[in-house]
Design a protein around this motif. Structure first.
Motif: not given
Length: 124
Positions: A38, A40, A44, A76-77
């Protein structure tokens, strides 16, 4: 016990311990367990993790190959980085072993993947 848990544990509740972090980790049974990725969730979690402690734990357990010593820019990317972080945080699992307080040397057992951080009355 997953390393995301190890990264957040401390022994500062032990009498006389000021910081109690990071706990040393030793495994007698350590496995890789498939966990759905996951990105995301991992993105986080990165700001909440002490990356140096995570890298050191992964290295101690013999799984640091390919894991960067530092968080990459724009993580994040970066799917490659997030997958490596996911593996370290979520898929390396210590089933049996010990956690060790860096200040007192007090050892806490890990049994069936569960760290026992219970203290005796004398330790509180």
């Amino acid at each position: 016990m997953k390393l995301v848990t190890h990264n957040m544990l401390t022994s500062k509740c032990v009498k006389g311990v000021v910081n109690g972090y990071p706990l040393g980790i030793t495994a007698t049974d350590c496995r890789l367990v498939d966990v759905d990725f996951n990105p995301d969730f991992i993105a986080r979690m990165i700001p909440k993790i002490d990356w140096n402690v995570l890298w050191s734990a992964v290295d101690t357990l013999g799984h640091s190959e390919g894991l960067p010593k530092d968080i990459v820019e724009n993580y994040e990317d970066d799917q490659v980085f997030l997958r490596k972080a996911h593996r370290a945080l979520m898929e390396i699992e210590v089933l049996e072993g010990t956690l060790t307080c860096p200040e007192t040397g007090r050892q806490f057992p890990i049994a069936r993947g569960i760290p026992n951080m219970l203290l005796t009355e004398a330790e509180v």
